[in-house]
Design a protein around this motif. Structure first.
Motif: not given
Length: 428
Positions: A24-31, A118-138
């Protein structure tokens, strides 16, 4: 450059609200949601206190797939065949500022996710997150479905079983005494039958909690919520105590449904859903670190849930924490600084809200409930003895009421009762 401003893992109450606010604040969001649809993996006792929902969606009552407004509260202490119940019914429970509703998480979570889309977020269903992506320790995004997707901020809203909070070094694995196993069934019945059995108007309903024989003396209890055309019924039992039980929880559930206080309410109903889940019950003392470089935790992943015996809350905390996580993330994105130092504002926002203030106020209560085993066997029997003394007439000589009341107390132990009362009052 990152693929998204924010990635939200999980499309429950916290995740969808966070995504909605950011989009709603205009940010690009993936769920990213591992269930085939929002709510597919969720279960609940079935009640949301809507004060926090109204703050995000002022017109929620006209849009959201709510079931019945709760205007009657019941708490029962049950033995194998007896029932001592306290009831409170009031129109004040249904006033907008106090309102709570029974909900079915499948349709409710789908509605929340649709608001985010409706606010503009993209939603992907049926996909499990396997892990986090790290860059320079964050944290810089997630790995899902064989792909790495990057974001400036990653919000973890993947529930109590979250492995990602451990990977982000926010939390360690919860201890068994901090978790409860919950099982729930949804029993379909005609709307008018439910209204008649619970003496309720067509759009009003009952929240009913049970202690004692529901969990056969083990720490936990039963719950029942009236929906429009179904009843949600289930059990919650502390994992560490349940491990000592000779009776599996599914058998406890069958016995509970057959109890004389419960069976007539379900008669003629059809089972339409059965589910099981772990829920956080450690309260304030199990809340993990909530932020790291590029990452926030919210909702059940942040262990924001409380069971006070007479009241169970989690969804209103999830909605509020999801909104505050989005607010903190938005401030960090606008500042171009998603470091832990900047995202620490999320912690401050929660501490200034009812969420952490509530949990902190009752931080000693989970230990009290777990450590007071008399709550689940001796006290239901004591109350039943008292009620029998008052209401059973068999022609024998009448005893003074004081004597009738004190005899069951003495069987439990007057000092035990006084000690438990003192500990309970202190914990509350």
């Amino acid at each position: 450059m990152a693929d998204f401003d924010a990635i939200v893992v999980g499309a429950g109450c916290a995740g969808s609200v966070a995504a909605y606010e950011l989009a709603s604040a205009g940010k690009s969001v993936l769920v990213v949601e591992r269930g085939n649809y929002a709510g597919a993996k969720n279960m609940t006792g079935g009640r949301i206190y809507t004060h926090s929902l109204e703050a995000v969606f002022p017109d929620f009552s006209e849009e959201a797939p709510l079931e019945r407004k709760i205007t009657t509260e019941r708490i029962s202490f049950i033995t194998e065949d007896e029932n001592t119940t306290m009831e409170f019914a009031s129109p004040r429970l249904g006033r907008p500022e106090n309102a709570s509703y029974s909900v079915l998480r499948g349709p409710f979570d789908r509605w929340l996710a649709s608001k985010a889309e409706q606010a503009g977020a993209e939603c992907i269903f049926g996909i499990a997150v396997d892990g986090l992506v790290w860059e320079d320790g964050h944290v810089a995004g997630v790995s899902a479905g064989g792909d790495e997707i990057t974001a400036e901020v990653t919000i973890l809203a993947d529930g109590v079983n979250s492995l990602l909070t451990e990977q982000a070094k926010l939390a360690t694995k919860p201890q068994p005494h901090q978790l409860a196993v919950s099982v729930k069934e949804t029993i379909s019945l005609p709307a008018q039958v439910i209204s008649d059995r619970f003496r309720a108007a067509d759009d009003e309903g009952t929240a009913w909690l049970f202690a004692g024989a529901a969990t056969q003396g083990h720490a936990g209890g039963g719950f029942l919520y009236t929906n429009r055309e179904s009843i949600s019924i289930g059990l919650v039992a502390t994992l560490s105590d349940l491990c000592t039980s000779q009776v599996p929880i599914y058998q406890m559930m069958e016995d509970f449904k057959g109890h004389p206080a419960v069976a007539p309410l379900l008669a003629g109903g059809k089972l339409v859903e059965y589910s099981g889940h772990l829920i956080p019950e450690g309260g304030f003392n199990m809340v993990p670190t909530l932020y790291a470089d590029g990452c926030l935790a919210t909702g059940d992943a942040a262990m924001l849930c409380i069971n006070l015996g007479y009241q169970v809350r989690g969804m209103d905390y999830a909605v509020a924490s999801g909104s505050l996580a989005a607010e903190a993330a938005l401030e960090a994105l606008e500042a171009g600084d998603v470091s832990a130092a900047k995202l620490a504002g999320y912690q401050a926002k929660l501490e200034n809200s009812f969420v952490l203030q509530d949990l902190k106020a009752y931080q000693d209560f989970p230990a009290f409930m777990e450590g007071t085993k008399r709550m689940y066997d001796d006290y239901p029997a004591m109350l039943a003895d008292m009620m029998r003394g008052l209401f059973v007439v068999d022609g024998s000589l009448v005893q003074p009421v004081r004597k009738k009341m004190m005899a069951p107390v003495k069987r439990v132990g007057l000092m035990n009762v006084l000690k438990d009362v003192r500990r309970g009052v202190k914990a509350l």
